[in-house]
Design a protein around this motif. Structure first.
Motif, PDB file in Angstrom:
ATOM      1  N   MET A 208       0.857  -1.197   0.000  1.00 23.17           N
ATOM      2  CA  MET A 208       0.000   0.000   0.000  1.00 23.17           C
ATOM      3  C   MET A 208       0.892   1.246   0.000  1.00 23.17           C
ATOM      4  O   MET A 208       1.886   1.305   0.702  1.00 23.17           O
ATOM      5  CB  MET A 208      -0.888  -0.047   1.259  1.00 23.17           C
ATOM      6  CG  MET A 208      -2.028   0.930   1.236  1.00 23.17           C
ATOM      7  SD  MET A 208      -1.672   2.365   2.230  1.00 23.17           S
ATOM      8  CE  MET A 208      -2.043   1.756   3.872  1.00 23.17           C
ATOM      9  N   ARG A 209       0.516   2.211  -0.816  1.00 22.70           N
ATOM     10  CA  ARG A 209       1.291   3.440  -0.951  1.00 22.70           C
ATOM     11  C   ARG A 209       0.332   4.613  -0.820  1.00 22.70           C
ATOM     12  O   ARG A 209      -0.826   4.510  -1.233  1.00 22.70           O
ATOM     13  CB  ARG A 209       1.960   3.452  -2.329  1.00 22.70           C
ATOM     14  CG  ARG A 209       2.914   4.592  -2.588  1.00 22.70           C
ATOM     15  CD  ARG A 209       3.917   4.197  -3.704  1.00 22.70           C
ATOM     16  NE  ARG A 209       3.275   3.956  -4.989  1.00 22.70           N
ATOM     17  CZ  ARG A 209       3.023   4.908  -5.887  1.00 22.70           C
ATOM     18  NH1 ARG A 209       3.321   6.161  -5.636  1.00 22.70           N
ATOM     19  NH2 ARG A 209       2.445   4.607  -7.042  1.00 22.70           N
ATOM     20  N   ILE A 210       0.814   5.715  -0.245  1.00 27.55           N
ATOM     21  CA  ILE A 210      -0.037   6.889  -0.040  1.00 27.55           C
ATOM     22  C   ILE A 210       0.586   8.088  -0.747  1.00 27.55           C
ATOM     23  O   ILE A 210       1.777   8.356  -0.579  1.00 27.55           O
ATOM     24  CB  ILE A 210      -0.200   7.182   1.467  1.00 27.55           C
ATOM     25  CG1 ILE A 210      -0.920   6.025   2.146  1.00 27.55           C
ATOM     26  CG2 ILE A 210      -0.948   8.497   1.688  1.00 27.55           C
ATOM     27  CD1 ILE A 210      -0.834   6.053   3.653  1.00 27.55           C
ATOM     28  N   GLU A 211      -0.200   8.770  -1.557  1.00 28.95           N
ATOM     29  CA  GLU A 211       0.236  10.027  -2.163  1.00 28.95           C
ATOM     30  C   GLU A 211      -0.622  11.152  -1.589  1.00 28.95           C
ATOM     31  O   GLU A 211      -1.820  10.981  -1.390  1.00 28.95           O
ATOM     32  CB  GLU A 211       0.040  10.005  -3.685  1.00 28.95           C
ATOM     33  CG  GLU A 211       1.066   9.170  -4.427  1.00 28.95           C
ATOM     34  CD  GLU A 211       0.870   9.261  -5.933  1.00 28.95           C
ATOM     35  OE1 GLU A 211       0.291  10.257  -6.420  1.00 28.95           O
ATOM     36  OE2 GLU A 211       1.293   8.307  -6.609  1.00 28.95           O
ATOM     37  N   THR A 212       0.012  12.298  -1.349  1.00 26.73           N
ATOM     38  CA  THR A 212      -0.697  13.450  -0.786  1.00 26.73           C
ATOM     39  C   THR A 212      -0.738  14.579  -1.800  1.00 26.73           C
ATOM     40  O   THR A 212       0.292  14.935  -2.363  1.00 26.73           O
ATOM     41  CB  THR A 212       0.022  13.947   0.484  1.00 26.73           C
ATOM     42  OG1 THR A 212       0.223  12.854   1.374  1.00 26.73           O
ATOM     43  CG2 THR A 212      -0.790  15.030   1.173  1.00 26.73           C
ATOM     44  N   LEU A 213      -1.917  15.139  -2.023  1.00 27.54           N
ATOM     45  CA  LEU A 213      -2.051  16.350  -2.835  1.00 27.54           C
ATOM     46  C   LEU A 213      -2.696  17.406  -1.948  1.00 27.54           C
ATOM     47  O   LEU A 213      -3.704  17.140  -1.295  1.00 27.54           O
ATOM     48  CB  LEU A 213      -2.941  16.121  -4.055  1.00 27.54           C
ATOM     49  CG  LEU A 213      -2.381  15.304  -5.218  1.00 27.54           C
ATOM     50  CD1 LEU A 213      -2.515  13.823  -4.944  1.00 27.54           C
ATOM     51  CD2 LEU A 213      -3.123  15.655  -6.496  1.00 27.54           C
ATOM     52  N   ILE A 214      -2.135  18.590  -1.929  1.00 29.55           N
ATOM     53  CA  ILE A 214      -2.713  19.682  -1.142  1.00 29.55           C
ATOM     54  C   ILE A 214      -3.580  20.507  -2.079  1.00 29.55           C
ATOM     55  O   ILE A 214      -3.101  20.995  -3.109  1.00 29.55           O
ATOM     56  CB  ILE A 214      -1.604  20.521  -0.484  1.00 29.55           C
ATOM     57  CG1 ILE A 214      -0.793  19.628   0.462  1.00 29.55           C
ATOM     58  CG2 ILE A 214      -2.208  21.708   0.271  1.00 29.55           C
ATOM     59  CD1 ILE A 214       0.423  20.293   1.063  1.00 29.55           C
TER      60      ILE A 214
ATOM     61  N   ALA B 107      -0.520  -3.943  -5.840  1.00 32.52           N
ATOM     62  CA  ALA B 107      -0.648  -5.270  -6.452  1.00 32.52           C
ATOM     63  C   ALA B 107      -1.855  -5.336  -7.389  1.00 32.52           C
ATOM     64  O   ALA B 107      -1.781  -5.906  -8.485  1.00 32.52           O
ATOM     65  CB  ALA B 107      -0.743  -6.335  -5.364  1.00 32.52           C
ATOM     66  N   SER B 108      -2.967  -4.735  -6.977  1.00 36.41           N
ATOM     67  CA  SER B 108      -4.190  -4.818  -7.781  1.00 36.41           C
ATOM     68  C   SER B 108      -4.374  -3.612  -8.699  1.00 36.41           C
ATOM     69  O   SER B 108      -5.183  -3.659  -9.631  1.00 36.41           O
ATOM     70  CB  SER B 108      -5.408  -4.909  -6.858  1.00 36.41           C
ATOM     71  OG  SER B 108      -5.548  -3.694  -6.135  1.00 36.41           O
ATOM     72  N   GLY B 109      -3.643  -2.530  -8.429  1.00 33.36           N
ATOM     73  CA  GLY B 109      -3.856  -1.305  -9.188  1.00 33.36           C
ATOM     74  C   GLY B 109      -5.136  -0.576  -8.809  1.00 33.36           C
ATOM     75  O   GLY B 109      -5.581   0.321  -9.524  1.00 33.36           O
ATOM     76  N   GLU B 110      -5.725  -0.955  -7.671  1.00 28.02           N
ATOM     77  CA  GLU B 110      -6.936  -0.256  -7.225  1.00 28.02           C
ATOM     78  C   GLU B 110      -6.566   0.847  -6.223  1.00 28.02           C
ATOM     79  O   GLU B 110      -5.570   0.757  -5.523  1.00 28.02           O
ATOM     80  CB  GLU B 110      -7.913  -1.245  -6.588  1.00 28.02           C
ATOM     81  CG  GLU B 110      -8.493  -2.186  -7.645  1.00 28.02           C
ATOM     82  CD  GLU B 110      -9.490  -3.177  -7.079  1.00 28.02           C
ATOM     83  OE1 GLU B 110     -10.214  -3.771  -7.905  1.00 28.02           O
ATOM     84  OE2 GLU B 110      -9.557  -3.382  -5.851  1.00 28.02           O
ATOM     85  N   ALA B 111      -7.409   1.887  -6.194  1.00 26.53           N
ATOM     86  CA  ALA B 111      -7.111   3.049  -5.369  1.00 26.53           C
ATOM     87  C   ALA B 111      -8.362   3.555  -4.672  1.00 26.53           C
ATOM     88  O   ALA B 111      -9.491   3.285  -5.094  1.00 26.53           O
ATOM     89  CB  ALA B 111      -6.515   4.172  -6.226  1.00 26.53           C
TER      90      ALA B 111
ATOM     91  N   GLY C  10      -8.147  -4.102  -3.705  1.00 23.61           N
ATOM     92  CA  GLY C  10      -7.300  -5.288  -3.767  1.00 23.61           C
ATOM     93  C   GLY C  10      -7.349  -6.010  -2.435  1.00 23.61           C
ATOM     94  O   GLY C  10      -8.434  -6.220  -1.877  1.00 23.61           O
ATOM     95  N   ASP C  11      -6.169  -6.368  -1.908  1.00 30.09           N
ATOM     96  CA  ASP C  11      -6.119  -7.031  -0.599  1.00 30.09           C
ATOM     97  C   ASP C  11      -5.980  -6.041   0.547  1.00 30.09           C
ATOM     98  O   ASP C  11      -5.829  -6.438   1.703  1.00 30.09           O
ATOM     99  CB  ASP C  11      -4.937  -8.015  -0.550  1.00 30.09           C
ATOM    100  CG  ASP C  11      -5.178  -9.210  -1.464  1.00 30.09           C
ATOM    101  OD1 ASP C  11      -6.351  -9.552  -1.703  1.00 30.09           O
ATOM    102  OD2 ASP C  11      -4.180  -9.790  -1.945  1.00 30.09           O
ATOM    103  N   THR C  12      -5.987  -4.751   0.247  1.00 24.33           N
ATOM    104  CA  THR C  12      -5.859  -3.732   1.286  1.00 24.33           C
ATOM    105  C   THR C  12      -7.229  -3.432   1.884  1.00 24.33           C
ATOM    106  O   THR C  12      -8.172  -3.107   1.162  1.00 24.33           O
ATOM    107  CB  THR C  12      -5.258  -2.432   0.694  1.00 24.33           C
ATOM    108  OG1 THR C  12      -3.947  -2.707   0.201  1.00 24.33           O
ATOM    109  CG2 THR C  12      -5.185  -1.336   1.741  1.00 24.33           C
ATOM    110  N   ARG C  13      -7.317  -3.567   3.190  1.00 24.28           N
ATOM    111  CA  ARG C  13      -8.575  -3.263   3.873  1.00 24.28           C
ATOM    112  C   ARG C  13      -8.543  -1.857   4.441  1.00 24.28           C
ATOM    113  O   ARG C  13      -7.534  -1.422   4.992  1.00 24.28           O
ATOM    114  CB  ARG C  13      -8.808  -4.253   5.023  1.00 24.28           C
ATOM    115  CG  ARG C  13      -9.232  -5.623   4.538  1.00 24.28           C
ATOM    116  CD  ARG C  13      -9.662  -6.485   5.708  1.00 24.28           C
ATOM    117  NE  ARG C  13     -10.417  -7.634   5.218  1.00 24.28           N
ATOM    118  CZ  ARG C  13     -11.149  -8.432   5.985  1.00 24.28           C
ATOM    119  NH1 ARG C  13     -11.225  -8.212   7.287  1.00 24.28           N
ATOM    120  NH2 ARG C  13     -11.796  -9.451   5.465  1.00 24.28           N
TER     121      ARG C  13
END
Ligand SMILES: [Zn+2]
Length: 208
Positions: free
Chosen positions: A1-7, A22-26, A119-122
């Protein structure tokens, strides 16, 4: 899991993109403005947007949701207690947001205790009423998205319509400070912090 921040927007709202690589879902937390810029960032990451998550109904957290959903899709998720603010933005802070667009229809109202999956991220929903009646936080792995409930060295205002200071402190004490010290807090405005740092240093939380 990766987190991007936009202000985004005049109140410098943190819009967060949660990517399950892994799944390409966001999922996006709080697209407060600039929905098209957020959708561009999702496209640049090669991701598919599944959820637009709102921590609460204030316009500086919802103002970009309409454009974001129009371009990128995704279910619009909102705390049930803030339905009124979503459906009647005139009662919120909409006038402050240039180019504000009414939020899309609520696809999935939540009340806390649910979880969503990219994906598999809850992503777990935690009820934290107080800043608004329907304020929620979202927890995924070591990341906690707190909206305007908890900031670095501060807590959210409770003098706006529907706010309740006692309830806000109770929400933070019972539902957020119960989490481990190393949990990373991603607030709706300002820098990231941790539960441990806030437990130790936040002047509003001493002795609660
Ligand atoms: Zn707010």
């Amino acid at each position: 899991m990766r987190i991007e921040t936009l202000i985004v927007g005049p109140l410098q709202t943190n819009a967060y993109i949660i990517l399950d690589e892994a799944s390409g879902e966001a999922a996006v937390v709080d697209p407060g403005a600039s929905g098209l810029r957020i959708s561009d960032a999702i496209e640049a990451a090669g991701a598919t947007l599944k959820f637009i998550l709102t921590t609460h109904g204030h316009a500086d957290h919802t103002g970009g949701a309409f454009d974001l959903q129009r371009k990128a899709g995704g279910e619009y998720v909102v705390g049930e207690g803030d339905r009124g603010q979503i459906e009647s933005p005139s009662s919120s802070l909409a006038a402050m947001i240039p180019g504000f667009a009414n939020p899309p229809a609520i696809d999935r109202p939540v009340t806390g205790g649910e979880h969503l999956e990219i994906g598999d991220t809850r992503i777990f929903v935690i009820a934290t009423p107080g800043h608004t009646p329907g304020s929620v936080c979202y927890l995924s792995g070591q990341a906690l998205f707190t909206g305007d409930t908890l900031f670095q060295n501060s807590i959210g205002r409770y003098d706006l319509p529907g706010g309740d200071g006692d309830q806000e402190l109770q929400s933070i004490r019972d539902n957020l400070l119960a989490l481990p010290d190393q949990m990373i807090v991603y607030p709706g405005h300002g820098p990231s912090t941790t539960i441990g740092e806030e437990r130790a240093n936040n002047p509003f939380l001493q002795g609660v």
